[in-house]
Design a protein around this motif. Structure first.
Motif, PDB file in Angstrom:
ATOM      1  N   ASN A  94       0.849  -1.188   0.000  1.00  0.00           N
ATOM      2  CA  ASN A  94       0.000   0.000   0.000  1.00  0.00           C
ATOM      3  C   ASN A  94       0.886   1.240   0.000  1.00  0.00           C
ATOM      4  O   ASN A  94       1.832   1.338   0.775  1.00  0.00           O
ATOM      5  CB  ASN A  94      -0.895  -0.046   1.247  1.00  0.00           C
ATOM      6  N   ALA A  95       0.574   2.219  -0.837  1.00  0.00           N
ATOM      7  CA  ALA A  95       1.396   3.426  -0.930  1.00  0.00           C
ATOM      8  C   ALA A  95       1.031   4.483   0.103  1.00  0.00           C
ATOM      9  O   ALA A  95       1.622   5.558   0.115  1.00  0.00           O
ATOM     10  CB  ALA A  95       1.281   4.024  -2.335  1.00  0.00           C
ATOM     11  N   GLY A  96       0.065   4.206   1.007  1.00  0.00           N
ATOM     12  CA  GLY A  96      -0.294   5.163   2.056  1.00  0.00           C
ATOM     13  C   GLY A  96      -1.690   5.719   1.867  1.00  0.00           C
ATOM     14  O   GLY A  96      -2.123   5.930   0.737  1.00  0.00           O
ATOM     15  N   PRO A  97      -2.409   5.997   2.978  1.00  0.00           N
ATOM     16  CA  PRO A  97      -3.811   6.424   2.892  1.00  0.00           C
ATOM     17  C   PRO A  97      -4.024   7.858   2.450  1.00  0.00           C
ATOM     18  O   PRO A  97      -5.139   8.233   2.088  1.00  0.00           O
ATOM     19  CB  PRO A  97      -4.307   6.223   4.334  1.00  0.00           C
ATOM     20  N   PHE A  98      -2.990   8.700   2.479  1.00  0.00           N
ATOM     21  CA  PHE A  98      -3.181  10.122   2.184  1.00  0.00           C
ATOM     22  C   PHE A  98      -2.720  10.532   0.784  1.00  0.00           C
ATOM     23  O   PHE A  98      -2.913  11.666   0.378  1.00  0.00           O
ATOM     24  CB  PHE A  98      -2.430  10.972   3.217  1.00  0.00           C
ATOM     25  N   ARG A  99      -2.122   9.608   0.051  1.00  0.00           N
ATOM     26  CA  ARG A  99      -1.562   9.964  -1.256  1.00  0.00           C
ATOM     27  C   ARG A  99      -2.638  10.424  -2.238  1.00  0.00           C
ATOM     28  O   ARG A  99      -2.388  11.288  -3.076  1.00  0.00           O
ATOM     29  CB  ARG A  99      -0.784   8.770  -1.822  1.00  0.00           C
ATOM     30  N   GLY A 100      -3.827   9.865  -2.146  1.00  0.00           N
ATOM     31  CA  GLY A 100      -4.855  10.214  -3.129  1.00  0.00           C
ATOM     32  C   GLY A 100      -5.834  11.288  -2.702  1.00  0.00           C
ATOM     33  O   GLY A 100      -6.822  11.542  -3.396  1.00  0.00           O
ATOM     34  N   LEU A 101      -5.587  11.952  -1.563  1.00  0.00           N
ATOM     35  CA  LEU A 101      -6.538  12.944  -1.055  1.00  0.00           C
ATOM     36  C   LEU A 101      -6.818  14.070  -2.048  1.00  0.00           C
ATOM     37  O   LEU A 101      -7.946  14.557  -2.153  1.00  0.00           O
ATOM     38  CB  LEU A 101      -6.025  13.534   0.261  1.00  0.00           C
ATOM     39  N   GLY A 102      -5.790  14.481  -2.787  1.00  0.00           N
ATOM     40  CA  GLY A 102      -5.957  15.575  -3.737  1.00  0.00           C
ATOM     41  C   GLY A 102      -6.833  15.224  -4.924  1.00  0.00           C
ATOM     42  O   GLY A 102      -7.250  16.122  -5.667  1.00  0.00           O
ATOM     43  N   GLN A 103      -7.120  13.921  -5.118  1.00  0.00           N
ATOM     44  CA  GLN A 103      -7.953  13.488  -6.244  1.00  0.00           C
ATOM     45  C   GLN A 103      -9.313  12.975  -5.770  1.00  0.00           C
ATOM     46  O   GLN A 103      -9.997  12.245  -6.488  1.00  0.00           O
ATOM     47  CB  GLN A 103      -7.217  12.397  -7.018  1.00  0.00           C
ATOM     48  N   THR A 104      -9.713  13.358  -4.566  1.00  0.00           N
ATOM     49  CA  THR A 104     -10.971  12.886  -3.994  1.00  0.00           C
ATOM     50  C   THR A 104     -12.173  13.340  -4.812  1.00  0.00           C
ATOM     51  O   THR A 104     -12.241  14.479  -5.266  1.00  0.00           O
ATOM     52  CB  THR A 104     -11.124  13.403  -2.551  1.00  0.00           C
ATOM     53  N   LYS A 105     -13.126  12.425  -5.001  1.00  0.00           N
ATOM     54  CA  LYS A 105     -14.405  12.752  -5.626  1.00  0.00           C
ATOM     55  C   LYS A 105     -15.491  12.688  -4.552  1.00  0.00           C
ATOM     56  O   LYS A 105     -15.508  11.769  -3.733  1.00  0.00           O
ATOM     57  CB  LYS A 105     -14.728  11.756  -6.752  1.00  0.00           C
ATOM     58  N   PHE A 106     -16.403  13.648  -4.561  1.00  0.00           N
ATOM     59  CA  PHE A 106     -17.464  13.709  -3.567  1.00  0.00           C
ATOM     60  C   PHE A 106     -18.774  13.201  -4.171  1.00  0.00           C
ATOM     61  O   PHE A 106     -19.131  13.572  -5.298  1.00  0.00           O
ATOM     62  CB  PHE A 106     -17.633  15.133  -3.045  1.00  0.00           C
ATOM     63  N   VAL A 107     -19.449  12.362  -3.416  1.00  0.00           N
ATOM     64  CA  VAL A 107     -20.710  11.779  -3.869  1.00  0.00           C
ATOM     65  C   VAL A 107     -21.772  12.061  -2.805  1.00  0.00           C
ATOM     66  O   VAL A 107     -21.581  11.734  -1.628  1.00  0.00           O
ATOM     67  CB  VAL A 107     -20.586  10.254  -4.077  1.00  0.00           C
ATOM     68  N   LEU A 108     -22.890  12.658  -3.203  1.00  0.00           N
ATOM     69  CA  LEU A 108     -23.944  12.986  -2.260  1.00  0.00           C
ATOM     70  C   LEU A 108     -24.855  11.790  -2.004  1.00  0.00           C
ATOM     71  O   LEU A 108     -25.044  10.931  -2.868  1.00  0.00           O
ATOM     72  CB  LEU A 108     -24.767  14.164  -2.780  1.00  0.00           C
ATOM     73  N   GLY A 109     -25.421  11.763  -0.816  1.00  0.00           N
ATOM     74  CA  GLY A 109     -26.333  10.696  -0.452  1.00  0.00           C
ATOM     75  C   GLY A 109     -27.085  11.046   0.813  1.00  0.00           C
ATOM     76  O   GLY A 109     -27.169  12.202   1.215  1.00  0.00           O
ATOM     77  N   ALA A 110     -27.646  10.026   1.454  1.00  0.00           N
ATOM     78  CA  ALA A 110     -28.383  10.210   2.698  1.00  0.00           C
ATOM     79  C   ALA A 110     -28.131   9.009   3.600  1.00  0.00           C
ATOM     80  O   ALA A 110     -27.725   7.933   3.138  1.00  0.00           O
ATOM     81  CB  ALA A 110     -29.872  10.367   2.422  1.00  0.00           C
ATOM     82  N   HIS A 111     -28.359   9.200   4.898  1.00  0.00           N
ATOM     83  CA  HIS A 111     -28.157   8.101   5.831  1.00  0.00           C
ATOM     84  C   HIS A 111     -29.244   8.105   6.897  1.00  0.00           C
ATOM     85  O   HIS A 111     -29.926   9.114   7.129  1.00  0.00           O
ATOM     86  CB  HIS A 111     -26.784   8.202   6.513  1.00  0.00           C
ATOM     87  N   ALA A 112     -29.393   6.960   7.558  1.00  0.00           N
ATOM     88  CA  ALA A 112     -30.296   6.829   8.696  1.00  0.00           C
ATOM     89  C   ALA A 112     -29.645   5.883   9.694  1.00  0.00           C
ATOM     90  O   ALA A 112     -28.908   4.965   9.316  1.00  0.00           O
ATOM     91  CB  ALA A 112     -31.659   6.294   8.267  1.00  0.00           C
TER      92      ALA A 112
END
Length: 221
Positions: free
Chosen positions: A147-165
């Protein structure tokens, strides 16, 4: 009798602020964290709002160990981190008796769910670090070092809207007027507007359900 009445009144409060650490199915060793602010509306009834941040894994994820001792999840292309602003109601089901017993409440909450689809990078032979792509022949199992590390891809994050309960029960035994400590157990549901590409080789979903347990602590007044 006077002493008992004082102790019972000591359980009364109007405001509660708690922080929790949760462990959920498909969520890793520590799944997430939350903050919840509760306010008394009437005897035994409260409203609450807060925010929760959790890691959601694909049901078929499994860690592999390389010859170097490093670990990675083969086939994983993205992390999913859910940010859940929430609003809910709380009902006291059983009050805590003086110096004994447990206080049990039932909670239901809901709100938006903001999914962060964060690229999962692997380290390849030759010190290359790339997001895993099942269609790239260079990303075969034998060419991945770890694994190359959990923070390497933060700059390429995509946001997806939704809902929760979320529906849950809380159990408190050591709480006082000033301090609160308890355990929460329940179920959550997240629904997104599109499928989240976590593990493309195994198929993906837009709906995620999980059971969870959390330990929380805080103060009340």
């Amino acid at each position: 009798m006077a002493q008992q009445n004082t102790e019972v009144q000591g359980e009364e409060y109007s405001i509660e602020n708690v922080f929790g650490i949760s462990k959920a199915t498909h969520g890793g060793l520590l799944s997430g964290f939350y903050y919840r602010h509760s306010k008394t509306l009437s005897e035994g009834n409260l409203m609450n709002y807060g925010i929760e941040i959790v890691n959601i894994k694909h049901a078929r994820e499994g860690k592999e160990t390389t010859i170097t001792g490093s670990t990675f999840v083969f086939g994983k292309s993205n992390y999913l981190v859910a940010i859940r602003p929430t609003y809910g109601r709380e009902k006291v089901l059983f009050k805590k008796a003086p110096q004994q017993g447990a206080r049990i409440t039932g909670l239901f909450s809901a709100g938006p769910s903001i999914g962060m689809e964060i690229p999962y990078f692997v380290e390849l032979i030759g010190n290359e670090k790339e997001q895993y792509d099942p269609d790239d022949s260079r990303h075969g199992f034998n060419r991945i070092i770890g694994n190359a590390g959990p923070f390497r891809g933060l700059g390429q994050t995509k946001f997806v809207l939704g809902a929760h309960a979320k529906a849950s029960l809380t159990f408190e035994t050591n709480s006082t007027k000033q301090r609160v400590f308890g355990v929460e157990v329940g179920f959550t549901l997240d629904v997104y507007t599109r499928e989240i590409n976590i593990l493309p080789v195994a198929g993906n979903n837009s709906v995620f359900t999980s059971a969870f347990m959390a330990i929380y602590f805080g103060r009340r007044r």
